[in-house]
Design a protein around this motif. Structure first.
Motif, PDB file in Angstrom:
ATOM      1  N   UNK A 126     -29.723  16.314   5.336  1.00  0.00           N
ATOM      2  CA  UNK A 126     -30.383  16.394   6.629  1.00  0.00           C
ATOM      3  C   UNK A 126     -29.871  15.236   7.477  1.00  0.00           C
ATOM      4  N   UNK A 127     -29.407  15.548   8.669  1.00  0.00           N
ATOM      5  CA  UNK A 127     -28.965  14.529   9.613  1.00  0.00           C
ATOM      6  C   UNK A 127     -30.088  14.317  10.618  1.00  0.00           C
ATOM      7  N   UNK A 128     -30.519  13.064  10.779  1.00  0.00           N
ATOM      8  CA  UNK A 128     -31.567  12.746  11.757  1.00  0.00           C
ATOM      9  C   UNK A 128     -30.928  12.024  12.935  1.00  0.00           C
ATOM     10  N   UNK A 129     -31.036  12.646  14.099  1.00  0.00           N
ATOM     11  CA  UNK A 129     -30.526  12.063  15.337  1.00  0.00           C
ATOM     12  C   UNK A 129     -31.622  11.181  15.922  1.00  0.00           C
ATOM     13  N   UNK A 130     -31.484   9.874  15.697  1.00  0.00           N
ATOM     14  CA  UNK A 130     -32.512   8.924  16.132  1.00  0.00           C
ATOM     15  C   UNK A 130     -32.376   8.576  17.606  1.00  0.00           C
ATOM     16  N   UNK A 131     -33.486   8.229  18.270  1.00  0.00           N
ATOM     17  CA  UNK A 131     -33.371   7.687  19.621  1.00  0.00           C
ATOM     18  C   UNK A 131     -32.754   6.292  19.564  1.00  0.00           C
TER      19      UNK A 131
END
Length: 363
Positions: free
Chosen positions: A210-215
């Motif tokens: 899972x790739x999490x695109x963080x702010x």
């Protein structure tokens, strides 16, 4: 005809390097079995990262090396992948069905983090992994537009929601639940609760990554991630100039403090390629990301150029890896995915999910 030994084959395989784990095939324990009979050699290779895009290359290298051994008349190579669950920060439980979580972060906005995140996710899927992407930017979700996904998610049981899908990956974002132009005027606790719900209330199924695109930044969302979500590794995205690097260092230090492994640094907008003459120009300086990687002793995962096609393709809902994987830009992202997954593959494996639950009761 001279007799071929297994030791000869193993010696030849030590000359084949796996650039994504930084070792030869034997030292990396990727050679699982060697069978030799009457000049016929069969090699079983197991990679700890998606193998679809590299199996042909390794097969060719192995065949060339082993065929050079006197007495070898045929070489057969079997390449398979075995993506395992790797350790995250201490004290955080694994999520059911999700083997590895990769956080993509930046210290500041405007460095192309979301574009890098979506192309990384697509690169991992392109090479044969099951992948999901979570858009953790509650205030400025961009993955719905980049993935070309419209509509609202559904629920089959009334309790959890089904992820949206396109280009072979699963996705979830607050952007699927609100109008594109709606402003999210929320305080920190509401944002962190929304992030937890987007992750835990989505039926992701079985995922290798899972790739999490963080702010951007180091605020509430990042703190929630560090405390409650099992992150296997972080990728830091920066641009080459000093202002961006200064903030990228803060992001790197934050992950170090909370015990999340740093997989490496990506230098985005590294150089500009003129579409008319092909000349390359270092608009935002050059090599800052690589120097930062050396300074903090982490891997430099790659340099992505400033190119209009990357922006156009993301705006049109078909990012570069989906639009043109065979192009120079597509290959750069595919190589980025392989280096990230390879770096992850050599980390410690987490066996906790295999242990039985032990319950002690007083009778």
């Amino acid at each position: 005809m001279s007799t071929v030994s297994e030791l000869q084959v193993q010696t030849a395989l030590k000359e084949v390097q796996d650039p994504y784990v930084g070792k030869d095939l034997v030292s990396a324990n990727e050679v699982k079995q060697i069978r030799v009979q009457d000049g016929r050699v069969e090699v079983d290779l197991e990679l700890g990262y998606p193998a679809k895009g590299v199996s042909g290359r390794f097969s060719k290298d192995i065949q060339q090396r082993v065929s050079a051994i006197s007495g070898v008349r045929e070489v057969l190579v079997n390449v398979r992948q075995n993506i395992r669950t790797h350790q995250a920060q201490k004290g955080v439980k694994l999520l059911p069905g999700i083997k590895n979580i990769i956080a993509v972060a930046s210290g500041k906005g405007g460095v192309g983090k979301s574009t890098t995140a979506v192309n990384l996710a697509l690169a991992l899927a392109h090479d044969g992994a099951s992948v999901g992407i979570l858009d953790a930017d509650i205030y400025g979700p961009s993955q719905p537009r980049m993935l070309g996904i419209s509509g609202k998610p559904t629920s089959k049981d009334g309790k959890s929601i089904e992820p949206m899908e396109n280009h072979g990956i699963k996705a979830m974002s607050i952007g699927f639940l609100i109008d594109e132009e709606t402003a999210m005027i929320w305080r920190g606790p509401m944002v962190t609760q929304a992030l937890e719900q987007l992750l835990s209330d989505t039926r992701w199924g079985e995922l290798d990554y899972m790739v999490i695109d963080l702010p951007p930044g180091t605020g509430d969302t990042q703190l929630t991630l560090a405390q409650k979500i099992p992150v296997t590794g972080a990728v830091i995205v920066t641009t080459p100039q000093d202002v961006a690097l200064l903030d990228a260092r803060k992001g790197l230090k934050m992950f170090e403090k909370v015990g999340i492994p740093i997989l490496g640094i990506v230098e985005n907008m590294s150089f500009y390629i003129c579409p008319k003459c092909g000349n390359e120009d270092d608009i935002f300086s050059h090599g800052g990301g690589e120097r930062m990687a050396e300074q903090y002793e982490v891997d430099f995962l790659g340099a992505i150029p400033l190119d209009r096609r990357i922006r156009n393709e993301a705006d049109e809902g078909k990012p570069t890896v989906a639009a043109e994987p065979g192009s120079r830009l597509g290959q750069l992202y595919l190589e980025l995915g392989r280096h990230v997954a390879g770096k992850l593959a050599v980390q410690s494996v987490d066996f906790s999910h295999k242990f039985p639950n032990i319950v002690i009761q007083n009778k």
